[in-house]
Design a protein around this motif. Sequence first.
Motif, PDB file in Angstrom:
ATOM      1  N   ARG A  29      31.446  46.010  45.996  1.00  0.00           N
ATOM      2  CA  ARG A  29      32.418  45.308  46.825  1.00  0.00           C
ATOM      3  C   ARG A  29      33.035  44.177  46.015  1.00  0.00           C
ATOM      4  O   ARG A  29      32.397  43.560  45.157  1.00  0.00           O
ATOM      5  CB  ARG A  29      31.745  44.758  48.078  1.00  0.00           C
ATOM      6  N   TYR A  30      34.305  43.902  46.298  1.00  0.00           N
ATOM      7  CA  TYR A  30      35.048  42.920  45.519  1.00  0.00           C
ATOM      8  C   TYR A  30      34.381  41.542  45.561  1.00  0.00           C
ATOM      9  O   TYR A  30      34.357  40.814  44.551  1.00  0.00           O
ATOM     10  CB  TYR A  30      36.490  42.830  46.049  1.00  0.00           C
ATOM     11  N   GLN A  31      33.798  41.200  46.728  1.00  0.00           N
ATOM     12  CA  GLN A  31      33.191  39.879  46.879  1.00  0.00           C
ATOM     13  C   GLN A  31      32.022  39.666  45.923  1.00  0.00           C
ATOM     14  O   GLN A  31      31.701  38.523  45.577  1.00  0.00           O
ATOM     15  CB  GLN A  31      32.701  39.683  48.331  1.00  0.00           C
ATOM     16  N   TYR A  32      31.368  40.745  45.509  1.00  0.00           N
ATOM     17  CA  TYR A  32      30.186  40.615  44.658  1.00  0.00           C
ATOM     18  C   TYR A  32      30.468  40.993  43.196  1.00  0.00           C
ATOM     19  O   TYR A  32      29.553  41.018  42.378  1.00  0.00           O
ATOM     20  CB  TYR A  32      29.060  41.514  45.200  1.00  0.00           C
ATOM     21  N   ALA A  33      31.734  41.251  42.878  1.00  0.00           N
ATOM     22  CA  ALA A  33      32.064  41.705  41.520  1.00  0.00           C
ATOM     23  C   ALA A  33      32.174  40.554  40.527  1.00  0.00           C
ATOM     24  O   ALA A  33      32.125  40.769  39.312  1.00  0.00           O
ATOM     25  CB  ALA A  33      33.368  42.500  41.528  1.00  0.00           C
ATOM     26  N   GLY A  34      32.336  39.323  41.043  1.00  0.00           N
ATOM     27  CA  GLY A  34      32.520  38.200  40.139  1.00  0.00           C
ATOM     28  C   GLY A  34      33.895  38.248  39.487  1.00  0.00           C
ATOM     29  O   GLY A  34      34.835  38.843  40.009  1.00  0.00           O
ATOM     30  N   ARG A  35      33.996  37.626  38.337  1.00  0.00           N
ATOM     31  CA  ARG A  35      35.279  37.601  37.639  1.00  0.00           C
ATOM     32  C   ARG A  35      35.610  39.000  37.106  1.00  0.00           C
ATOM     33  O   ARG A  35      34.733  39.689  36.576  1.00  0.00           O
ATOM     34  CB  ARG A  35      35.212  36.617  36.476  1.00  0.00           C
ATOM     35  N   LEU A  36      36.879  39.394  37.275  1.00  0.00           N
ATOM     36  CA  LEU A  36      37.297  40.722  36.843  1.00  0.00           C
ATOM     37  C   LEU A  36      37.249  40.844  35.326  1.00  0.00           C
ATOM     38  O   LEU A  36      37.482  39.874  34.606  1.00  0.00           O
ATOM     39  CB  LEU A  36      38.716  41.028  37.342  1.00  0.00           C
ATOM     40  N   ARG A  37      36.940  42.042  34.862  1.00  0.00           N
ATOM     41  CA  ARG A  37      36.849  42.309  33.435  1.00  0.00           C
ATOM     42  C   ARG A  37      37.855  43.392  33.046  1.00  0.00           C
ATOM     43  O   ARG A  37      38.322  44.152  33.887  1.00  0.00           O
ATOM     44  CB  ARG A  37      35.429  42.770  33.060  1.00  0.00           C
ATOM     45  N   GLU A  38      38.121  43.460  31.759  1.00  0.00           N
ATOM     46  CA  GLU A  38      39.034  44.478  31.259  1.00  0.00           C
ATOM     47  C   GLU A  38      38.505  45.867  31.570  1.00  0.00           C
ATOM     48  O   GLU A  38      37.309  46.124  31.463  1.00  0.00           O
ATOM     49  CB  GLU A  38      39.220  44.316  29.744  1.00  0.00           C
ATOM     50  N   ASN A  39      39.406  46.761  32.006  1.00  0.00           N
ATOM     51  CA  ASN A  39      39.124  48.158  32.372  1.00  0.00           C
ATOM     52  C   ASN A  39      38.483  48.302  33.747  1.00  0.00           C
ATOM     53  O   ASN A  39      38.153  49.425  34.153  1.00  0.00           O
ATOM     54  CB  ASN A  39      38.264  48.877  31.328  1.00  0.00           C
ATOM     55  N   ASP A  40      38.295  47.210  34.480  1.00  0.00           N
ATOM     56  CA  ASP A  40      37.852  47.331  35.873  1.00  0.00           C
ATOM     57  C   ASP A  40      38.926  48.065  36.680  1.00  0.00           C
ATOM     58  O   ASP A  40      40.132  47.888  36.446  1.00  0.00           O
ATOM     59  CB  ASP A  40      37.638  45.952  36.499  1.00  0.00           C
ATOM     60  N   LEU A  41      38.492  48.881  37.642  1.00  0.00           N
ATOM     61  CA  LEU A  41      39.408  49.476  38.618  1.00  0.00           C
ATOM     62  C   LEU A  41      39.276  48.701  39.922  1.00  0.00           C
ATOM     63  O   LEU A  41      38.179  48.569  40.464  1.00  0.00           O
ATOM     64  CB  LEU A  41      39.075  50.945  38.851  1.00  0.00           C
ATOM     65  N   VAL A  42      40.406  48.187  40.419  1.00  0.00           N
ATOM     66  CA  VAL A  42      40.407  47.370  41.631  1.00  0.00           C
ATOM     67  C   VAL A  42      41.233  48.085  42.692  1.00  0.00           C
ATOM     68  O   VAL A  42      42.379  48.470  42.443  1.00  0.00           O
ATOM     69  CB  VAL A  42      40.997  45.972  41.363  1.00  0.00           C
ATOM     70  N   TYR A  43      40.649  48.270  43.887  1.00  0.00           N
ATOM     71  CA  TYR A  43      41.343  48.908  45.009  1.00  0.00           C
ATOM     72  C   TYR A  43      41.727  47.828  46.019  1.00  0.00           C
ATOM     73  O   TYR A  43      40.887  47.031  46.432  1.00  0.00           O
ATOM     74  CB  TYR A  43      40.454  49.960  45.666  1.00  0.00           C
ATOM     75  N   LEU A  44      43.024  47.822  46.401  1.00  0.00           N
ATOM     76  CA  LEU A  44      43.526  46.804  47.317  1.00  0.00           C
ATOM     77  C   LEU A  44      44.401  47.433  48.397  1.00  0.00           C
ATOM     78  O   LEU A  44      45.140  48.391  48.137  1.00  0.00           O
ATOM     79  CB  LEU A  44      44.370  45.756  46.570  1.00  0.00           C
ATOM     80  N   PHE A  45      44.319  46.875  49.616  1.00  0.00           N
ATOM     81  CA  PHE A  45      45.236  47.238  50.686  1.00  0.00           C
ATOM     82  C   PHE A  45      46.357  46.202  50.721  1.00  0.00           C
ATOM     83  O   PHE A  45      46.105  44.993  50.659  1.00  0.00           O
ATOM     84  CB  PHE A  45      44.522  47.257  52.045  1.00  0.00           C
ATOM     85  N   VAL A  46      47.605  46.677  50.795  1.00  0.00           N
ATOM     86  CA  VAL A  46      48.735  45.761  50.730  1.00  0.00           C
ATOM     87  C   VAL A  46      49.908  46.353  51.507  1.00  0.00           C
ATOM     88  O   VAL A  46      50.044  47.582  51.620  1.00  0.00           O
ATOM     89  CB  VAL A  46      49.128  45.502  49.252  1.00  0.00           C
ATOM     90  N   VAL A  47      50.746  45.467  52.057  1.00  0.00           N
ATOM     91  CA  VAL A  47      51.991  45.908  52.694  1.00  0.00           C
ATOM     92  C   VAL A  47      52.927  46.397  51.581  1.00  0.00           C
ATOM     93  O   VAL A  47      53.062  45.748  50.537  1.00  0.00           O
ATOM     94  CB  VAL A  47      52.637  44.744  53.469  1.00  0.00           C
ATOM     95  N   PRO A  48      53.591  47.553  51.762  1.00  0.00           N
ATOM     96  CA  PRO A  48      54.376  48.147  50.678  1.00  0.00           C
ATOM     97  C   PRO A  48      55.389  47.218  50.027  1.00  0.00           C
ATOM     98  O   PRO A  48      55.588  47.244  48.820  1.00  0.00           O
ATOM     99  CB  PRO A  48      55.072  49.330  51.362  1.00  0.00           C
ATOM    100  N   SER A  49      56.027  46.345  50.804  1.00  0.00           N
ATOM    101  CA  SER A  49      57.078  45.491  50.241  1.00  0.00           C
ATOM    102  C   SER A  49      56.540  44.452  49.266  1.00  0.00           C
ATOM    103  O   SER A  49      57.310  43.835  48.520  1.00  0.00           O
ATOM    104  CB  SER A  49      57.841  44.784  51.369  1.00  0.00           C
ATOM    105  N   TYR A  50      55.216  44.240  49.247  1.00  0.00           N
ATOM    106  CA  TYR A  50      54.638  43.236  48.360  1.00  0.00           C
ATOM    107  C   TYR A  50      54.011  43.833  47.096  1.00  0.00           C
ATOM    108  O   TYR A  50      53.444  43.108  46.294  1.00  0.00           O
ATOM    109  CB  TYR A  50      53.561  42.427  49.097  1.00  0.00           C
ATOM    110  N   SER A  51      54.077  45.139  46.937  1.00  0.00           N
ATOM    111  CA  SER A  51      53.370  45.763  45.816  1.00  0.00           C
ATOM    112  C   SER A  51      53.924  45.316  44.465  1.00  0.00           C
ATOM    113  O   SER A  51      53.196  45.236  43.483  1.00  0.00           O
ATOM    114  CB  SER A  51      53.439  47.293  45.929  1.00  0.00           C
ATOM    115  N   ARG A  52      55.222  44.987  44.411  1.00  0.00           N
ATOM    116  CA  ARG A  52      55.799  44.555  43.131  1.00  0.00           C
ATOM    117  C   ARG A  52      55.221  43.231  42.658  1.00  0.00           C
ATOM    118  O   ARG A  52      55.131  42.973  41.458  1.00  0.00           O
ATOM    119  CB  ARG A  52      57.324  44.450  43.257  1.00  0.00           C
ATOM    120  N   LEU A  53      54.839  42.360  43.600  1.00  0.00           N
ATOM    121  CA  LEU A  53      54.213  41.097  43.217  1.00  0.00           C
ATOM    122  C   LEU A  53      52.848  41.340  42.586  1.00  0.00           C
ATOM    123  O   LEU A  53      52.459  40.670  41.633  1.00  0.00           O
ATOM    124  CB  LEU A  53      54.086  40.180  44.435  1.00  0.00           C
TER     125      LEU A  53
END
Length: 616
Positions: A450-474
Amino acid sequence: MEAFYIVVLVSTTLVLLAAFSSLLAFRFGAPLLLLFLAIGLLAGTDGLGIQFSNNYLAYILGSIALAVILFDSGFGTPVQAFKLAAVPSLTLASVGVLMTASLIGVAAMWLLNLTWLEGLLLGSIVSSTDAAAVFFLLRIGGINIRDKVRSTLEVESGTNDPMAIFLTIALVEVLASGERYHGINIGMLAMFVQQMGLGVILGLLGGMMISLIVSQLETDRGLTPIFVLALALLVFSATGAVGGSGFLAVYVAGIYAGNRKLQGYASIKRFQAGMTWLAQIIMFLVLGLLATPSQFPAIAIPAVLLALFLIFIARPLAIWLSLLPFDYTQQEIGFVAWVGLRGAVSILLAIMPILGGLDNGQIYFNCAFIIVLVSLLVQGWTIKPVAKKLGLIIPPRMGAVDKVEVDLPGAANHELLSYRVVKDSPVLRGERIPRWATPSLVIRDGKSMRYQYAGRLRENDLVYLFVVPSYSRLLDKLFASRAPVEEDDADFFGAFALSPARPAADLDAAYGPGLLNESEKGLTIAELMKHRLGGKADYADRVRLGSIILIVRDLDDQDHITSVGMSLEALEPATALPIFLNLHDIIDRIRDRLKGRRSRETATAATSAGGDEKPQ
């Protein structure tokens, strides 16, 4: 049965060989479609000896493959891009095609000793650009140019095929009937209006049908892309059966359906991409197998001269005259003129004179094949260097993004995105993910957490996120690698920065007067630029105001201009010759020349008057 298995074995081997050849194309920058065509030639009659001479079957396979390519081309074209370039692109696809065919017709009369009608037929066959070649080079070839120019080329390549097909069919029918040509008659005009009108109307209805059926469809997710492709081919064939242009209809249907939020859009796009690759491979391999290179030497010299005439004279002249009324720079018109690749469509159309039983049918085919080879060699290998030479390649807004869209069932108002954390990305440097995005899962070294327990992100990590489509470019900006900064980036975006909120009247006061009309003096700089750009500004767009050029440096997620650059140096001409100028530039040059002449006449008159005065 042994013969069947041998046919399947040979066909599969050729497809695999063509697919593996893409690795060479990507590494060495070779025109990939030229490699597909070369593999077909090497495997054909004069190569490995595979005998294939069924012109009718080749035409059927090529037409179906072209329909698949055109549907995917339309499916991937944003409606805003179509609106941005619709009028100039459709002008190129109609008037431009007609002028190109006429110019080639005149040259063919002289080089191949054909009649005017026969020369016009050859001109019609090679008058349209190849959608597969253009889309491949612009979308996959890493050529980053202004949206207006890119959209113009893509829409032109998707819409000029119906015009070339109509001209070819009409001229084949006239020549096959043995009647003399008396010019364009009412019957031909009615046939043209019918084909194009039905193509547009049934294409729109077909796009609506595809969107409605897919939105109401409750089936296995793997079947949805198959339904979409089958419905697209239904639109293509049904439109052709009632006398319309099936190619135009399937392209229009693709534009409509691709701009609707279809269920399983991401999987449809991935399936379409694979089918388009397969269609290109099959089409070029089949047409390569159909050719007989040992027949080429008999017409090689006139065919090569025709190809060079098309590349350096006919296409540039037709493009220049077609784009004369529109606000394209000399560099942009020159680039559009150069990106006129001929490909499988021209070879496919060259089969029609053979199917129509014309006496010189094989000459048309061989000549068109040589023209396509020269076009892919000369233009296909030089597109990026020419764009760079003309100063049209814009600096990247951000670096590479490794992102995958994951389909959600139904009409969900969120989308699930998977990002791979890449080197030098802002999120790796500690930039926080905004609150409106909901990270749910991180996969690190093959283990999920789970993201809450992953700590600081590292190179090559795969991150899954839910987002409203209009904000994906940000989010793209957060997960993108650092954009490379070239030495000439500052030159491209101007030496000075301006606030978009400043009154545009300040520019008129400082660098005018006469830069703005009365209705524009009350606008801000950002509003002025959007007004001059037709209501929508894009990254790196330029607006010319007299001796200054305003450049869009950046936009926010709502496409509002947030940074503007200004250059006091005019663009260097693409060529010393007075060509590729738009109507506005021509009028300005004439006005400047007249002003210069008046100034010289006034100075001469003053000098003469001073010399005649006698001292008191």
